[in-house]
Design an enzyme around this catalytic site. Structure first.
Site, PDB file in Angstrom:
ATOM      1  N   ASP A  17      62.223  45.002  28.018  1.00 18.60           N
ATOM      2  CA  ASP A  17      62.723  46.155  28.803  1.00 18.60           C
ATOM      3  C   ASP A  17      64.078  45.927  29.478  1.00 18.60           C
ATOM      4  O   ASP A  17      64.258  46.310  30.646  1.00 18.60           O
ATOM      5  CB  ASP A  17      61.675  46.555  29.860  1.00 18.60           C
ATOM      6  CG  ASP A  17      60.373  47.059  29.247  1.00 18.60           C
ATOM      7  OD1 ASP A  17      60.269  47.083  28.015  1.00 18.60           O
ATOM      8  OD2 ASP A  17      59.463  47.423  30.010  1.00 18.60           O
ATOM      9  N   LYS A 115      57.108  51.427  23.954  1.00 14.38           N
ATOM     10  CA  LYS A 115      55.800  51.515  24.625  1.00 14.38           C
ATOM     11  C   LYS A 115      55.895  52.508  25.767  1.00 14.38           C
ATOM     12  O   LYS A 115      56.980  52.778  26.287  1.00 14.38           O
ATOM     13  CB  LYS A 115      55.378  50.129  25.128  1.00 14.38           C
ATOM     14  CG  LYS A 115      56.357  49.575  26.145  1.00 14.38           C
ATOM     15  CD  LYS A 115      55.974  48.192  26.580  1.00 14.38           C
ATOM     16  CE  LYS A 115      56.931  47.653  27.605  1.00 14.38           C
ATOM     17  NZ  LYS A 115      57.039  48.464  28.825  1.00 14.38           N
ATOM     18  N   CYS A 160      55.846  44.345  33.499  1.00 12.61           N
ATOM     19  CA  CYS A 160      55.743  44.316  32.040  1.00 12.61           C
ATOM     20  C   CYS A 160      55.698  42.902  31.470  1.00 12.61           C
ATOM     21  O   CYS A 160      54.975  42.640  30.511  1.00 12.61           O
ATOM     22  CB  CYS A 160      56.844  45.152  31.424  1.00 12.61           C
ATOM     23  SG  CYS A 160      56.553  46.919  31.714  1.00 12.61           S
TER      24      CYS A 160
END
Ligand code: VGL
Ligand code: ZN
Length: 207
Positions: A17, A115, A160
């Site tokens: 990310d 995601k 995450c």
């Protein structure tokens, strides 16, 4: 920078990310995120295999505080699948905030795994959505390619990266957290809790 063990064909660097909304000026900026970019670019040169994850929410996603009238970011709510932290609107599909940091330079990345694209379910982990039962397909991808050990870098250490690391262990992968190549949101002790949970799950923490 952390000294890595010898890296081989069964190793994958998973960069989590590293997107504009988590960097300076973004909707959910993580302190120190931008300084990771050159570090991770360099790190990636030492791996035969690199994959990236991309948080990728539809507008009006259930994890956004704005989808819950009267609720504010960082509060928690109970959803059908359990507790969910509410976030500012971030990483909306197709917006500049969802793009990778412009200085991230890993054209050799072999997979971009998106995601959080289901409107009703968040997905911190790159393996399973937050309902704990919807797989992303990553475990199958890694197994089919003979990738056995994951090195994790990116954002955020306590969300995450943390949940990806725990799921990687549950799926039987050797898992190494590159701590100097991650940055945390760190609210209410979340970083310390995440590090404890990762250690307990057998994640090797380097750096
Ligand atoms: C993340 C909160 C919401 C992360 C993603 O990348 O850690 N955190 N969406
Ligand atoms: Zn998100």
């Amino acid at each position: 920078m952390t000294r890595l063990p010898p890296i081989g064909e069964g190793d994958l660097l998973l960069v989590i990310d590293l997107q504009n909304d988590f960097c300076a000026g973004g909707a959910l900026a993580v302190a120190g995120a931008d300084e990771l970019v050159p570090t991770i670019n360099r790190l990636a040169e030492g791996f035969a295999h690199v994959a990236l994850t991309q948080d990728w929410h539809p507008p009006g996603h259930r994890s956004f505080a704005a989808s819950h009238p009267g609720r504010r970011p960082f509060e928690t709510v109970r959803l059908a699948y359990g507790e969910q932290t509410l976030w500012p609107e971030h990483c909306v599909q197709g917006t500049p905030g969802a793009e990778f940091h412009p200085q991230l330079a890993i054209p050799q990345a072999e997979l971009i795994l998106r995601k959080g694209y289901r409107a009703e379910v968040d997905s911190y982990s790159a393996f399973h959505e937050n309902d704990r039962c919807t797989p992303t397909g990553l475990a199958g991808y890694l197994r089919e390619r003979g990738l056995r050990r994951l090195f994790l870098a990116g954002l955020a250490t306590d969300y995450c990266v943390h949940y990806t690391a725990l799921d990687a262990r549950l799926a039987g992968f050797e898992t190494v957290l590159l701590l100097e190549a991650c940055r945390a949101i760190d609210r209410d002790g979340s970083l310390a809790a995440a590090l404890g949970a990762m250690r307990a799950a057998g994640v090797e923490i380097l750096g």
